[in-house]
Design an enzyme around this catalytic site. Structure first.
Site, PDB file in Angstrom:
ATOM      1  CB  SER A  74      -0.729  -0.026   1.323  1.00 12.55           C
ATOM      2  OG  SER A  74      -1.253   1.371   1.614  1.00 12.55           O
ATOM      3  CE1 TYR A 107      -4.284  -1.929   5.091  1.00 12.97           C
ATOM      4  CE2 TYR A 107      -3.189   0.106   4.461  1.00 12.97           C
ATOM      5  CZ  TYR A 107      -3.863  -0.899   4.343  1.00 12.97           C
ATOM      6  OH  TYR A 107      -3.983  -1.007   2.772  1.00 12.97           O
TER       7      TYR A 107
HETATM    8  P1  NAD Z   1     -11.415  -5.918  -0.154  1.00 15.98           P
HETATM    9  O1  NAD Z   1     -11.731  -5.794   1.152  1.00 15.98           O
HETATM   10  O2  NAD Z   1     -12.196  -6.225  -1.319  1.00 15.98           O
HETATM   11  O3  NAD Z   1     -10.317  -7.509  -0.357  1.00 15.98           O
HETATM   12  C1  NAD Z   1      -9.763  -8.033   0.781  1.00 15.98           C
HETATM   13  C2  NAD Z   1     -10.004  -9.385   0.740  1.00 15.98           C
HETATM   14  O4  NAD Z   1      -9.220  -9.980   1.619  1.00 15.98           O
HETATM   15  C3  NAD Z   1     -11.413  -9.971   0.812  1.00 15.98           C
HETATM   16  O5  NAD Z   1     -11.823 -10.640  -0.377  1.00 15.98           O
HETATM   17  C4  NAD Z   1     -11.280 -10.635   2.007  1.00 15.98           C
HETATM   18  O6  NAD Z   1     -12.368 -11.789   2.289  1.00 15.98           O
HETATM   19  C5  NAD Z   1      -9.925 -11.085   2.121  1.00 15.98           C
HETATM   20  N1  NAD Z   1      -9.442 -11.813   3.428  1.00 15.98           N
HETATM   21  C6  NAD Z   1      -9.556 -10.852   4.587  1.00 15.98           C
HETATM   22  N2  NAD Z   1      -8.987 -11.824   5.711  1.00 15.98           N
HETATM   23  C7  NAD Z   1      -8.692 -12.905   5.107  1.00 15.98           C
HETATM   24  C8  NAD Z   1      -7.973 -13.892   5.644  1.00 15.98           C
HETATM   25  N3  NAD Z   1      -7.760 -14.252   7.033  1.00 15.98           N
HETATM   26  N4  NAD Z   1      -7.948 -15.158   4.795  1.00 15.98           N
HETATM   27  C9  NAD Z   1      -8.210 -15.041   3.376  1.00 15.98           C
HETATM   28  N5  NAD Z   1      -8.636 -13.792   2.954  1.00 15.98           N
HETATM   29  C10 NAD Z   1      -8.924 -12.914   3.739  1.00 15.98           C
HETATM   30  O7  NAD Z   1     -10.313  -4.733  -0.294  1.00 15.98           O
HETATM   31  P2  NAD Z   1      -9.176  -4.663  -1.462  1.00 15.98           P
HETATM   32  O8  NAD Z   1      -8.909  -3.091  -1.585  1.00 15.98           O
HETATM   33  O9  NAD Z   1      -9.415  -5.500  -2.526  1.00 15.98           O
HETATM   34  O10 NAD Z   1      -7.815  -5.068  -0.517  1.00 15.98           O
HETATM   35  C11 NAD Z   1      -6.945  -5.960  -1.149  1.00 15.98           C
HETATM   36  C12 NAD Z   1      -5.388  -5.826  -0.783  1.00 15.98           C
HETATM   37  O11 NAD Z   1      -5.215  -4.514  -1.446  1.00 15.98           O
HETATM   38  C13 NAD Z   1      -5.502  -5.595   0.649  1.00 15.98           C
HETATM   39  O12 NAD Z   1      -3.974  -6.190   0.963  1.00 15.98           O
HETATM   40  C14 NAD Z   1      -5.152  -4.148   0.982  1.00 15.98           C
HETATM   41  O13 NAD Z   1      -4.539  -3.702   2.200  1.00 15.98           O
HETATM   42  C15 NAD Z   1      -4.691  -3.563  -0.097  1.00 15.98           C
HETATM   43  N6  NAD Z   1      -4.604  -2.162  -0.647  1.00 15.98           N
HETATM   44  C16 NAD Z   1      -6.079  -1.683  -1.076  1.00 15.98           C
HETATM   45  C17 NAD Z   1      -6.008  -0.353  -1.363  1.00 15.98           C
HETATM   46  C18 NAD Z   1      -7.541   0.054  -1.832  1.00 15.98           C
HETATM   47  O14 NAD Z   1      -7.534   1.324  -1.861  1.00 15.98           O
HETATM   48  N7  NAD Z   1      -8.628  -0.449  -2.066  1.00 15.98           N
HETATM   49  C19 NAD Z   1      -4.949   0.442  -1.192  1.00 15.98           C
HETATM   50  C20 NAD Z   1      -3.867  -0.063  -0.898  1.00 15.98           C
HETATM   51  C21 NAD Z   1      -3.705  -1.378  -0.542  1.00 15.98           C
END
Ligand code: NAD
Length: 261
Positions: free
Chosen positions: A145, A158
């Protein structure tokens, strides 16, 4: 498109929603064989499998919790049993919650660290172990991130987890470079996924985020998936240990825009 991804076996954690889903669908469009790990979204997964297969890829789903060693081992063995090998591991699953640090419980701290950092460690370790034993010059992609670099009050667990992902990635890249295993991370800025749904539903909060993005818009999941397929492909064959920032310029000190400062 990256023709050399055709037939490659890709495991993606947390792939039922958001960035994981977009990556699964994009690897599907590249005609890869995709293992979709989901946590508790059994309903959503069937549609993703169909999308991948319609695009010419193959897909299978496996429930599993990335914080559990046995589950992560099961994801890799499911990939090998179903599709014969493992070429690409995408450690994507992640969570966050907002709490002022003086009130942050040990339980919340542990939950976020074990999902975002320990979960990625387990995914890396199991993938590397398989690749070493089978002489596979694979690619590992960790979802970091912008908060591996930008401090984030109220999200200290985080930010600490993503800072950890950066050095996890760089250390493993160095350790396994002689074996041709590449380890990189992607650092998204603000992307339109369920993790941000509540925040982006509030126009004022959304504007507050957009104001931090020099390019002036919230990113689309497909823009992150595009980074992942490039990193996995042979076009990135000499790339290891990097963080690919995909953040519309968020890490370029937006406060200094338009001659300020
Ligand atoms: P999201 O909430 O849609 O996806 C997260 C996924 O992780 C979900 O499908 C959830 O079920 C799964 N998950 C949570 N705990 C889990 C576990 N213990 N075992 C297996 N799966 C698990 O959100 P996203 O934005 O798609 O996030 C994906 C990644 O991207 C994350 O690591 C997040 O930190 C990172 N990220 C997202 C953003 C953003 O703005 N969306 C920015 C920076 C980083």
């Amino acid at each position: 498109m990256y023709p050399n991804l055709e037939g490659k076996v890709v495991v993606i954690t947390g792939a039922a929603t958001g960035l994981g889903k977009a990556m699964a669908e994009r690897f599907g469009a590249e005609k890869a064989k995709v293992v979709i790990n989901y946590f508790n979204e059994e309903q959503e997964v069937q549609e993703i499998i169909e999308t991948v297969e319609r695009a010419g890829g193959n897909a299978t789903a496996i429930q599993g919790d990335v914080t559990k060693e046995a589950d992560v081992k099961r994801m890799i063995s499911h990939a090998v049993k179903t599709f014969g090998t493992l070429d690409v591991m995408v450690n994507n699953a992640g969570i966050e919650n907002e709490v002022p640090s003086e009130d942050l419980s040990l339980e919340d701290w542990n939950r976020v660290i074990s999902t975002n950092l320990t979960g990625q460690f387990l995914g890396c370790r199991e993938a590397v172990d398989y690749m070493l034993q089978n002489n596979i010059k694979g690619s590992i992609i960790n979802m970091s991130s912008v908060h591996q670099e930008i401090p984030w009050p109220h999200f200290v667990h985080y930010a600490a987890s993503k800072g950890g992902v950066k050095l996890l990635t760089e250390t493993l890249a160095l350790e396994f470079a002689p074996h041709g295993i590449r380890v990189n991370c992607i650092a998204p800025g603000a992307i339109n996924t369920p993790i941000n749904a509540e925040k982006f539903a509030d126009p004022e909060l959304k504007k507050g985020v957009v104001d931090l993005v020099p390019m002036g818009y919230i990113g689309k999941p497909e823009e992150i998936a595009a980074c992942a397929v490039w990193l996995a492909s042979s076009e990135a064959s000499y790339v290891t240990g990097i963080t690919l920032f995909a953040d519309g310029g968020m890490t370029q000190y937006p406060g200094f825009q338009a001659g300020k400062g």
